[in-house]
Scaffold this active site. Structure first.
Site, PDB file in Angstrom:
ATOM      1  N   GLY A 240       0.708  -1.247   0.002  1.00 27.75           N
ATOM      2  CA  GLY A 240       0.020   0.147   0.112  1.00 27.75           C
ATOM      3  C   GLY A 240       0.672   1.172  -0.106  1.00 27.75           C
ATOM      4  O   GLY A 240       1.988   1.317   0.457  1.00 27.75           O
ATOM      5  N   SER A 241       0.292   2.096  -0.637  1.00 23.16           N
ATOM      6  CA  SER A 241       0.858   3.578  -0.355  1.00 23.16           C
ATOM      7  C   SER A 241       0.733   4.206   1.182  1.00 23.16           C
ATOM      8  O   SER A 241      -0.166   3.420   1.733  1.00 23.16           O
ATOM      9  CB  SER A 241       0.412   4.484  -1.434  1.00 23.16           C
ATOM     10  OG  SER A 241       0.891   4.176  -2.768  1.00 23.16           O
ATOM     11  N   GLY A 242       1.501   5.208   1.389  1.00 21.50           N
ATOM     12  CA  GLY A 242       1.349   5.829   2.952  1.00 21.50           C
ATOM     13  C   GLY A 242       2.291   5.530   3.559  1.00 21.50           C
ATOM     14  O   GLY A 242       2.566   5.885   4.728  1.00 21.50           O
ATOM     15  N   HIS A 243       3.383   4.683   3.261  1.00 26.81           N
ATOM     16  CA  HIS A 243       4.606   4.343   3.910  1.00 26.81           C
ATOM     17  C   HIS A 243       5.883   4.834   3.599  1.00 26.81           C
ATOM     18  O   HIS A 243       6.823   4.559   3.876  1.00 26.81           O
ATOM     19  CB  HIS A 243       4.722   2.579   3.862  1.00 26.81           C
ATOM     20  CG  HIS A 243       3.569   1.878   4.292  1.00 26.81           C
ATOM     21  ND1 HIS A 243       2.883   2.063   5.359  1.00 26.81           N
ATOM     22  CD2 HIS A 243       2.918   0.963   3.467  1.00 26.81           C
ATOM     23  CE1 HIS A 243       1.895   1.238   5.415  1.00 26.81           C
ATOM     24  NE2 HIS A 243       1.681   0.511   4.127  1.00 26.81           N
TER      25      HIS A 243
ATOM     26  N   LYS B 170       5.491  -8.157   2.215  1.00 27.95           N
ATOM     27  CA  LYS B 170       5.018  -8.069   3.593  1.00 27.95           C
ATOM     28  C   LYS B 170       3.936  -9.040   3.990  1.00 27.95           C
ATOM     29  O   LYS B 170       3.130  -9.155   3.195  1.00 27.95           O
ATOM     30  CB  LYS B 170       4.977  -6.691   4.052  1.00 27.95           C
ATOM     31  CG  LYS B 170       5.895  -5.841   3.733  1.00 27.95           C
ATOM     32  CD  LYS B 170       5.740  -4.273   4.285  1.00 27.95           C
ATOM     33  CE  LYS B 170       4.618  -3.788   3.527  1.00 27.95           C
ATOM     34  NZ  LYS B 170       4.767  -3.622   2.152  1.00 27.95           N
TER      35      LYS B 170
ATOM     36  N   ASP C 149      -1.181  -8.323   0.420  1.00 26.69           N
ATOM     37  CA  ASP C 149       0.009  -8.569  -0.195  1.00 26.69           C
ATOM     38  C   ASP C 149       0.303 -10.013  -0.490  1.00 26.69           C
ATOM     39  O   ASP C 149       0.523 -10.044  -1.906  1.00 26.69           O
ATOM     40  CB  ASP C 149       1.383  -7.826   0.509  1.00 26.69           C
ATOM     41  CG  ASP C 149       1.151  -6.290   0.992  1.00 26.69           C
ATOM     42  OD1 ASP C 149      -0.095  -5.680   0.531  1.00 26.69           O
ATOM     43  OD2 ASP C 149       2.164  -5.769   1.281  1.00 26.69           O
TER      44      ASP C 149
ATOM     45  N   HIS D  22      -0.379  -0.017   9.095  1.00 24.48           N
ATOM     46  CA  HIS D  22      -1.431   0.539   8.205  1.00 24.48           C
ATOM     47  C   HIS D  22      -2.445   1.237   8.993  1.00 24.48           C
ATOM     48  O   HIS D  22      -3.682   1.719   8.669  1.00 24.48           O
ATOM     49  CB  HIS D  22      -2.189  -0.623   7.607  1.00 24.48           C
ATOM     50  CG  HIS D  22      -1.969  -1.215   6.504  1.00 24.48           C
ATOM     51  ND1 HIS D  22      -2.639  -1.500   5.435  1.00 24.48           N
ATOM     52  CD2 HIS D  22      -0.409  -1.638   6.231  1.00 24.48           C
ATOM     53  CE1 HIS D  22      -1.810  -2.076   4.293  1.00 24.48           C
ATOM     54  NE2 HIS D  22      -0.594  -2.134   4.968  1.00 24.48           N
TER      55      HIS D  22
END
Ligand SMILES: Nc1ncnc2c1ncn2[C@@H]1O[C@H](COP(=O)(O)OP(=O)(O)O)[C@@H](O)[C@H]1O
Ligand SMILES: Nc1ncnc2c1ncn2[C@@H]1O[C@H](COP(=O)(O)OP(=O)(O)O)[C@@H](O)[C@H]1O
Ligand SMILES: [Mg+2]
Ligand SMILES: [Mg+2]
Ligand SMILES: [Mg+2]
Ligand SMILES: [Mg+2]
Lengths: 208, 326, 326, 208
Positions: C51-54, C102, C107, C214
């Site tokens: 996911g994006s945001g990391h 991950k 994922d 998350h």
């Protein structure tokens, strides 16, 4: 109280430290409104060190009290107010004659304010500590001229400083961090002027 | 307020202990951060400093190709002269020392006092004042020093590393400042550990325009807007003051609490603004470099490059906060 | 909610445009981030994603010595198989491709589907599951992959750069994961742009222990405490699972909204904890590397090094998010 | 409605898209409580793409509707729910005989649920979408056995799914992101089970 001894000067800084500690959050809140929210912490840290130094190395003269306080403020406060307050007291220590009469005190204090203005380049009305210290110095000079006693003179100076501080509220800042705010600095009391009023209030208490 | 600290009073000391533990390349003594290997004979020493809370500025920029020492003050409070004097003496390699000073009354006064008191070291100083939000007039303390500080430290550092003399390092440092402009926008206030609550209240539909880096409010408030519109406000302010042309070094800097992802969104808008003016982003930096604790928001800093400055920017640097070429 | 975005729907795309504009070393196509120079013949390709945001994970770790491609999904949402298939084909230099995954159901499923569907490329995969907060049992989805992902990407990347074969790169990647443990603590929730409000409410006097990346709540709540106590909670959890000894690589990672200064305070405590157990911090990393948007808090990741892994960690790396030696 | 034609299947996904759009924030809030606050957005994005694809390349058979929807969900949703829902419909498309009778639908749907469980390895009671889809599948099988009409059968399936979703509330999650929460997952409805109930409600509406 004809002359002011070492104990008087120590009492002055002890009382100033007490008042600043008491009003620390108020000073910081004033600084939050038009500055960076550290004035109360800065000055409290500095004056705590001043009283500690005075206790550890007991001064033997008024000049020593002032020069110790000035140096400690410069060495421990940082920010704008550290060097500025430090310069007031350092210059005062240089200009002071002993034994300290009210006239001598007033003259030395005025030299301190002059040094402050030389360093910070702030004029009356720029919304800085100058706006509290200059009226206080003028009140002392008038008291000397009129032959008023020291206790009464210091009370007048404290009142003048408090009024000067309040009078910064409608002003627009032209020096220091508050000047970045432009017109938004209007409507708030200058934190440095407020703390300067505490210094003068402490003076009156020390003389009482 | 929740902060990862032990006590507000020990914060700076505790953080410096962490830096020392994390970076064997640094040596920390009496609240001054040095390169571990000490001064190099014949090299101009670079000393900077300012309030803490702007990390990685300044301590994170101590190392090869940048600073020789940094003097961190308390949070948002300039360092005291003792620190600066000590640092200046310690980093002198016989070629003199440059003080890099952000234009704040506190920083200026404390560095001036130190420069007067330090003996037997030749000291020059450069004043950084890149923030176009503040009018530079008799009626202000002058423009603030913000993001350009990093540019000055990097490029002057590279030049010093090459062995240039003090006057030349100081001249180029001043030139970098003159060619640089910044503008910052806050989406939220930061909270200083001593105050324990946000410095200012900002409604959910408003932003502060023209902020500095001490968490202070800005020049005006404006309605919250898209990244595109906010980037345009910042860039118009910069472009209005220094028309954009030629090759530019552009930094989109986070104030500490803004996710990197959003900084990239802003960078995309800044880059397209620059292109729209016919100028070119030739070097860039996106990230949290000159921060205000946990403030959300960003600043843009633009520097007009020439070949000489580009070369200095590209030169190797090895610090905790900025590293390439080694 | 105030965010520096244009719209929530275009956030990932806009941020990737910014990355492309800021980093000429990257090439971005169909929501996959590649090294601009393309695959190198004979080198094992490394593909990661999530996911994006990391950020900077994963896209910020594409470059020499680390990933060949990253597949960013929507915010906190695994990428889709198409991206992974495309990336896998594009980075294959004839020596096969390693998927670094991950351990999250999303994922795992999306990478598995991609690995099945991609043809004519030899694919191996490593599952990262370092988070000691989650019990690895039949009654959970198993341990989450968090901070160790960076370690795996770095060390496997260095080995691939040296020309090691796929099986060997996969083996070492798995070894890094096995030797790594993490634990995270949140001081605040993050706010996803689509939800528009904090994922969970956390009173001012409480923290979430055992969070993932998350923005999800953790295993339990505990009273807010000093940096020293919070660091001890994280380190005891790690030490209880993998007794600390020998040389350690230690990362104190910010969740995105925590000032660097505070991360250094935590690092000082972590380092003294390690010392107290008779182990040694031999390499370290302090900063925002594996984040959860604007969440405040930190995670600690520890990897037990040996000489071979130390060498791989020290090897040159040149990516937007991690760079040394070049 | 003896057999289900292409239009029926298209109507099913259009109605599902409508319901998920309507309940997007609720699904995301359920996911915020025990997951990562993206389930509503994920599924809304996916189903919007499904209806777009069905409009752009009009399918000519029920099998095509299902395989298109399955592929689109896999290709556009991401996360855990994308591959899982995608597999349900992809497997269903493979198992479906035409013309589509209720018995054929029920058998294919059951194959879809089996594929889901093969992929996700979740059992009944693990607090996932399986807890809504399995009862729905069972309801369809019973309806076929009892010779109930399609409309009635789909309504029973929708009810079973809704009850299955609600019944996840007291459960502790053992699969997916919610399992990380351990006991803290108890007391919340599983977002995937809730969205599965919407799929079955859409089926009933399409048949009405
Ligand atoms: N140039 C100046 N001359 C006189 N006083 C000044 C000047 N600049 C700032 N001050 C005083 O200093 C005060 C702020 O002190 P402080 O908050 O401790 O430092 P800083 O502004 O560096 O954070 C102001 O309220 C003002 O009274
Ligand atoms: N292994 C699994 N088997 C079946 N369903 C699962 C499994 N893992 C997760 N799910 C379902 O997926 C839902 C979450 O979907 P979503 O939020 O879109 O993905 P993510 O968890 O990756 O963020 C859960 O509520 C649950 O119903
Ligand atoms: Mg201040
Ligand atoms: Mg300050
Ligand atoms: Mg997700
Ligand atoms: Mg989710």
């Amino acid at each position: 109280m004809d002359t002011m001894d070492t104990g008087f000067f120590v009492a002055w800084f002890e009382e100033a430290a007490r008042l600043v500690r008491r009003d620390r959050d108020r000073l910081t809140e004033l600084d939050a409104a038009i500055g960076d929210a550290d004035h109360g912490t800065n000055l409290d840290r500095g004056l705590t060190e001043v009283t500690k130094a005075l206790a550890e190395w007991p001064p033997s003269s008024p000049v020593q009290v002032l020069s110790s306080a000035g140096a400690t403020l410069i060495r421990r406060v940082g920010g704008a107010s550290g060097p500025l307050y430090g310069s007031v007291f350092r210059q005062m220590s240089k200009a002071l004659d002993t034994p300290v009469t009210l006239a001598g005190f007033a003259a030395a204090f005025d030299q301190g304010v002059v040094a402050l203005q030389r360093l910070g380049k702030a004029a009356l009305g720029d919304k800085t500590m100058v706006d509290a210290l200059t009226p206080a110095s003028r009140a002392l000079a008038l008291a000397v001229r009129d032959g008023v006693g020291a206790r009464e003179a210091f009370e007048q100076a404290a009142r003048a400083a408090a009024e000067g501080a309040k009078a910064t509220i409608p002003l627009q800042a032209r020096k220091g961090r508050a000047s970045y705010l432009g017109e938004r600095s209007v409507g708030h009391e200058d934190p440095g002027a407020a703390s300067a009023a505490l210094f003068m209030a402490a003076l009156a208490t020390a003389a009482a | 307020m929740k902060k990862l600290i032990n006590t507000a009073d020990t914060l700076v000391e505790d953080a410096l202990n962490g830096m020392a533990a994390a970076h064997p390349s640094l040596r920390i003594r009496d609240q001054v951060v040095y390169r571990a290997e000490g001064p190099r004979h014949g090299k101009v020493g670079l000393v900077s400093g300012g309030g803490s809370g702007h990390e990685p500025l300044h301590a994170g920029f101590v190392g090869y190709g940048m600073l020789d020492a940094a003097c961190p003050g308390e949070v948002f409070t300039s360092p005291v002269p003792d620190q600066i004097i000590e640092a200046t003496r310690a980093v002198d390699g016989g070629a003199g020392v440059l003080h890099i000073v952000k234009n704040y009354t506190g920083d200026v006064l404390n560095f001036e006092m130190a420069a007067e008191l330090v003996e037997s070291v030749e000291v020059a100083s450069v004043l950084v004042d890149d923030d176009v939000a503040v009018q530079d007039s008799l009626y202000t303390a002058g423009r603030r020093g913000t993001g350009a500080t990093l540019f000055v430290e990097k490029m002057a550092g590279a030049l010093a590393e090459e062995g240039a003399p003090l006057a030349e390092v100081a001249r180029v440092a001043g030139e970098v400042d003159e060619r640089s402009r910044s503008f910052g926008i806050a989406l939220s206030s930061c909270t200083t550990p001593h105050a324990g609550k946000p410095t200012f209240d900002l409604p959910d539909n408003q932003v502060e325009l023209g902020i500095g880096i001490h968490g202070e409010p800005g020049r005006t408030r404006a309605p919250m807007a898209s990244a595109r519109e906010l980037a345009a406000i910042a860039m118009e302010a910069i472009h209005g003051d220094m028309p954009l042309h030629g090759d530019l070094l552009v930094m989109v800097n986070g104030m500490g609490g803004t996710p990197l992802m959003e900084l990239y969104v802003v960078f995309a808008e800044v880059a397209s603004f620059v292109k729209g003016k016919g100028a070119r982003v030739s070097r860039s930096l996106v990230g949290n470099y000159v921060t205000s604790l946990d403030m959300q928001g960003f600043s843009v800093t633009v520097c007009r490059l020439d070949d000489a400055l580009t070369r200095l920017w590209d030169a190797p640097v090895e610090t905790p906060g900025l590293r390439w070429g080694r």
